[in-house]
Design an enzyme around this catalytic site. Sequence first.
Site, PDB file in Angstrom:
ATOM      1  N   CYS A   5      -9.124   3.985   4.429  1.00 37.05           N
ATOM      2  CA  CYS A   5      -9.974   4.874   2.805  1.00 37.05           C
ATOM      3  C   CYS A   5      -9.883   6.281   3.604  1.00 37.05           C
ATOM      4  O   CYS A   5      -9.453   6.665   2.291  1.00 37.05           O
ATOM      5  CB  CYS A   5     -11.466   4.228   3.495  1.00 37.05           C
ATOM      6  SG  CYS A   5     -11.570   2.991   3.292  1.00 37.05           S
ATOM      7  N   PHE A  17     -20.001   0.717   0.945  1.00 32.87           N
ATOM      8  CA  PHE A  17     -19.554   1.760   2.113  1.00 32.87           C
ATOM      9  C   PHE A  17     -18.991   1.282   3.256  1.00 32.87           C
ATOM     10  O   PHE A  17     -20.481   1.106   3.859  1.00 32.87           O
ATOM     11  CB  PHE A  17     -21.023   3.233   1.837  1.00 32.87           C
ATOM     12  CG  PHE A  17     -20.724   3.636   0.603  1.00 32.87           C
ATOM     13  CD1 PHE A  17     -19.662   5.100   0.103  1.00 32.87           C
ATOM     14  CD2 PHE A  17     -21.150   3.895  -0.617  1.00 32.87           C
ATOM     15  CE1 PHE A  17     -20.531   5.604  -0.376  1.00 32.87           C
ATOM     16  CE2 PHE A  17     -21.979   4.107  -1.656  1.00 32.87           C
ATOM     17  CZ  PHE A  17     -20.719   5.496  -2.274  1.00 32.87           C
ATOM     18  N   LYS A  24     -18.319   8.274  -3.375  1.00 37.18           N
ATOM     19  CA  LYS A  24     -17.415   8.062  -2.630  1.00 37.18           C
ATOM     20  C   LYS A  24     -16.226   8.045  -1.993  1.00 37.18           C
ATOM     21  O   LYS A  24     -15.864   8.651  -0.969  1.00 37.18           O
ATOM     22  CB  LYS A  24     -16.409   6.350  -3.404  1.00 37.18           C
ATOM     23  CG  LYS A  24     -15.892   5.748  -2.083  1.00 37.18           C
ATOM     24  CD  LYS A  24     -16.146   5.499  -0.795  1.00 37.18           C
ATOM     25  CE  LYS A  24     -15.716   4.461   0.349  1.00 37.18           C
ATOM     26  NZ  LYS A  24     -15.007   3.436  -0.315  1.00 37.18           N
ATOM     27  N   LEU A  49     -18.710  12.495  15.233  1.00 38.94           N
ATOM     28  CA  LEU A  49     -17.966  14.228  16.671  1.00 38.94           C
ATOM     29  C   LEU A  49     -17.138  13.448  17.513  1.00 38.94           C
ATOM     30  O   LEU A  49     -17.189  14.123  18.690  1.00 38.94           O
ATOM     31  CB  LEU A  49     -19.584  14.727  16.491  1.00 38.94           C
ATOM     32  CG  LEU A  49     -19.553  15.585  15.402  1.00 38.94           C
ATOM     33  CD1 LEU A  49     -20.689  16.553  16.368  1.00 38.94           C
ATOM     34  CD2 LEU A  49     -18.826  16.549  14.625  1.00 38.94           C
ATOM     35  N   LYS A  89      -5.968   7.723   2.613  1.00 39.31           N
ATOM     36  CA  LYS A  89      -6.061   7.393   1.163  1.00 39.31           C
ATOM     37  C   LYS A  89      -7.205   7.861  -0.165  1.00 39.31           C
ATOM     38  O   LYS A  89      -6.567   9.119  -0.756  1.00 39.31           O
ATOM     39  CB  LYS A  89      -5.243   6.048   0.243  1.00 39.31           C
ATOM     40  CG  LYS A  89      -7.272   5.077   0.752  1.00 39.31           C
ATOM     41  CD  LYS A  89      -6.153   4.110   0.021  1.00 39.31           C
ATOM     42  CE  LYS A  89      -7.679   3.516  -0.326  1.00 39.31           C
ATOM     43  NZ  LYS A  89      -8.537   3.107  -1.503  1.00 39.31           N
ATOM     44  N   LYS A 143      -4.058 -17.294   0.551  1.00 35.78           N
ATOM     45  CA  LYS A 143      -4.837 -16.962   1.343  1.00 35.78           C
ATOM     46  C   LYS A 143      -6.338 -17.455   0.832  1.00 35.78           C
ATOM     47  O   LYS A 143      -7.228 -17.867   1.300  1.00 35.78           O
ATOM     48  CB  LYS A 143      -4.917 -15.591   0.484  1.00 35.78           C
ATOM     49  CG  LYS A 143      -6.592 -15.138   1.170  1.00 35.78           C
ATOM     50  CD  LYS A 143      -6.576 -13.299   0.356  1.00 35.78           C
ATOM     51  CE  LYS A 143      -5.634 -11.849   0.639  1.00 35.78           C
ATOM     52  NZ  LYS A 143      -6.187 -10.807   0.126  1.00 35.78           N
TER      53      LYS A 143
END
EC number: 1.1.1.22
Length: 447
Positions: free
Chosen positions: A263, A152, A207, A253, A266, A35
């Site tokens: 996210c 976030f 979070k 919605l 988990k 990587k």
Amino acid sequence: MNIVMIGAGYVGLVSGACFAEIGHTVTCIDTDEGKIATLRQGGIPIFEPGLDALAARGVAAGRLSFATDLAAHVPLADVVFIAVGTPARRGDGHADLTFVGEAAREIARHVSGFTVIVTKSTVPVGTGDWVERLVAQERPDADIAVASNPEFLREGAAIDDFLRPDRIVAGSDDARARAVIEDVYRPITDRGAPLLFTGRRTSELVKYAANAFLALKITYINEVASLCEKVEADVRDVAYGIGLDHRIGADFLSAGPGYGGSCFPKDTLALMKTAQDHDSPMRLVEMCVSVNDARKRAMARKVMALFGGSIHGMTVAVLGLTFKADTDDMRDSPAIAIVQALGDAGAKVRAYDPQGMAEARRLIPDIAYADTAYDAVRGAAACVIVTDWAEFRRLDLKVLARLMSGPGLIDLRNIFDDEEVAAAGLVRVGTGMPQPLPLDRHRQAAE
């Protein structure tokens, strides 16, 4: 400031490139030598719109670099961010903090002078306390402060989320650490972004609580969508009607096949397990996880219902494999469960996704893949839209209908206009709206 980012995955790479963009000197460190080699050559191992150009600017300006060795960089850092993976632990669903612990111990060995260690990874309440203990055990003389600074970032919009955030949350009671964090984010807060300081444990919980609430909102509208199908209402109008209430809001919605990604699955599971461990179970979150898991496979039954209950031997095209558009992330994507359920029902699946094909071939090896959306639907009795890529919204439905052997359009994201679908001669199965008759009865009704 001199920043070291431990972890060059999604969060670490986006955060590192953004910190470099606002003027800091950043070294992203990762143990994956392949990587790092790719990054040094100008490649980006993940798909995120705009990230390649952002990283290239940082490298060209001499503010962004990549390395595998902490020892040469941590001693020079003012702040070290831990942005490693915290996947759900096999067997019990708790967040696996193995990589966090390894990073903390390695940082402790090489830290020099006062340094702020910040957990940006999504971690359970109390992880900062644990990291602090690990560093003290490894280096009792280390002059450090441990803080929490959750990310976030929405995949597909991560750069904008970082540079123009709704809020920045940082958890620390250490005055020196707060001053460093204020300096790190000053170029962003000077433009009006709020910086909220809390206790460390509170920050860690923010979070999880935020992601669980959004997952609940998605799951709620999906439950409403199921009811709409039974009572012949339209969830699009229901969602618009309730979203106009400022207490509710329109975001999250959009009814669909269920949430996925790196996210929500988990984080809801980890919050649920944490609550159970502290004898304060969160029943709403538990139900949310259960309902979402069941919904994914249930989407395949929409295809079966259109064909009278059986799709054995039929070719079904699946468009969209990533959990959302504008990402190559396949983690917990609804498409995985849907494809498996279609295969279990005897269908021959042919799939296409603009960015997720390489990972999909690894995760779902036993189906056919196409090079374009039109190639995927050629000869298919039904086409299932799983991910709302802009490319799919631009499809010519009349061309789609000519290529297909059957008229089934299972539009799980409600991306097409009703009149456009009808004009193409397709039979649409949407989400949260009146469902069509099975095709044999549909033809009889038309006659």
